[in-house]
Design an enzyme around this catalytic site. Structure first.
Site, PDB file in Angstrom:
ATOM      1  N   HIS A  45       0.868  -0.992   0.040  1.00  0.00           N
ATOM      2  CA  HIS A  45       0.017  -0.036  -0.188  1.00  0.00           C
ATOM      3  C   HIS A  45       0.895   1.177  -0.004  1.00  0.00           C
ATOM      4  O   HIS A  45       0.671   2.090  -0.839  1.00  0.00           O
ATOM      5  CB  HIS A  45      -1.012   0.089   1.228  1.00  0.00           C
ATOM      6  CG  HIS A  45      -1.841  -1.148   1.399  1.00  0.00           C
ATOM      7  ND1 HIS A  45      -3.007  -1.153   0.626  1.00  0.00           N
ATOM      8  CD2 HIS A  45      -1.827  -2.037   2.070  1.00  0.00           C
ATOM      9  CE1 HIS A  45      -3.578  -2.218   0.711  1.00  0.00           C
ATOM     10  NE2 HIS A  45      -3.046  -3.002   1.997  1.00  0.00           N
TER      11      HIS A  45
HETATM   12  O1  RIB Z   1      -4.670   0.116   5.112  1.00  0.00           O
HETATM   13  C1  RIB Z   1      -3.222   0.149   4.656  1.00  0.00           C
HETATM   14  C2  RIB Z   1      -2.240   0.942   5.707  1.00  0.00           C
HETATM   15  O2  RIB Z   1      -2.549   0.368   6.837  1.00  0.00           O
HETATM   16  C3  RIB Z   1      -0.892   0.861   5.207  1.00  0.00           C
HETATM   17  O3  RIB Z   1      -0.567   2.286   5.533  1.00  0.00           O
HETATM   18  C4  RIB Z   1      -0.449  -0.079   6.313  1.00  0.00           C
HETATM   19  O4  RIB Z   1       0.893   0.204   6.614  1.00  0.00           O
HETATM   20  C5  RIB Z   1      -1.357   0.128   7.448  1.00  0.00           C
HETATM   21  O5  RIB Z   1      -0.963   1.244   8.167  1.00  0.00           O
END
Ligand code: RIB
Ligand code: CA
Length: 305
Positions: free
Chosen positions: A239
């Site tokens: 992500h």
């Molecule tokens: O939903 C994904 C996010 O949540 C990313 O930043 C992951 O590292 C968690 O913090």
């Protein structure tokens, strides 16, 4: 070189993004600032220092707040990232210490020192960014831009039907950051789920970068088990990297412009919405050039130790 401050809760996808930022020839990482989320803030700070040392980069690390602005803290995501944030792969205790300024103080001081030049990149809950805005609202006109990983605009969330984790962990902070008058681009689950790192891809990265790539390959095994068991998904979703790749190659992304909002209470707490408006200085990413992103990540990591 683009000057960036990277606010992060490392975390395995945070580690993927930090290793890219530290090895990218066009990104000048002024500091890592830390926040709770995947792990508690104190461990996030230690992990940020560990990653700087793994990458042999001496970058300032500033500790952020340990709690959200208004809600009670949620439990950390150890079932996703492991109890140490790195999928139970241990890195040595760091020799360096965090700087004495808090994350919010560092953000304010650094934006004022380099007006118009600093890009704030936030890949965890947005509490430090909101606190910086509260300390010095004028930074909104002094920052170059703000890039966030968070939210789920045209799809369901990942911690509830409505909410994505970073926004859910501090919806009031997100609301402040989403409505401040500064240029903001948000990479939510709409775009981040378009990329996965497979075991083979991570093995190739490790072959070219045994230390850093090898660590990411090993840490991602735990993270990938979560994706397989919860989502029946092969590989893992990096992500936070979507925000970092955007900094170097914005032309790979399709954006939708509009004003942004966050639900701060009730059943839909953490839900993010966009009202399309082509005069807004806010955008969300909706699509990315997958092949270009994967090739670039591997190329940048091949420069790592
Ligand atoms: O939903 C994904 C996010 O949540 C990313 O930043 C992951 O590292 C968690 O913090
Ligand atoms: Ca994160």
């Amino acid at each position: 070189m683009k000057k960036i401050i990277l606010d992060t809760d490392p975390g395995i996808d945070d580690a993927i993004a930090i290793c890219y930022a530290l090895n990218h020839p066009q990104l000048d990482v002024l500091a890592l600032t830390t926040i709770f989320g995947n792990v508690a803030t104190e461990l996030a700070t230690q992990n940020a220092l560990r990653l700087c040392e793994l990458n042999k980069h001496n970058v300032a690390v500033a500790t952020g707040t340990a709690v959200p602005l208004q809600i009670a803290p949620h439990p950390v995501a150890d079932f996703v990232h492991g109890s140490n944030g790195f999928g139970e792969i241990e890195l040595p205790s760091p020799a360096q210490k965090p700087i004495t300024s808090s994350a919010a103080e560092f953000i304010v001081d650094t934006i004022k020192k380099h007006p118009g030049e600093v890009t704030l990149v936030a890949v965890g809950p947005l509490s430090n960014i909101a606190l910086a805005l509260e300390l010095a609202p004028e930074i909104a006109s002094q920052v170059s831009e703000v890039v966030v990983m968070g939210g789920a605009f045209h799809r369901n969330g990942n911690v509830s039907k409505h909410a994505e984790a970073n926004i859910w962990n501090d919806p009031h902070a997100a609301q402040q950051v989403f409505t401040a008058d500064w240029p903001l681009t948000v990479h939510g689950l709409d775009v981040t789920y378009q990329i996965s790192f497979s075991a083979d891809y991570l093995a190739t990265i490790a072959a070219n970068s045994p230390t850093v790539g090898g660590f990411l390959r090993d840490a991602a095994k735990f993270y990938s088990k979560f994706y397989k068991s919860q989502l029946n998904f092969d590989g893992c979703c990096p992500h936070d990297q979507l925000a970092l790749s955007y900094l170097s190659n914005p032309e790979w992304y399709t954006l939708e412009q509009g004003s942004l909002d966050v639900v701060t209470d009730g059943e839909a707490i953490g839900k993010t919405t966009i009202i399309t408006n082509d005069k807004s200085n806010k955008s969300i990413a909706t699509k990315v050039n997958r092949d270009a992103l994967l090739a670039d990540y591997a190329e940048v990591l091949s420069q790592a130790v």
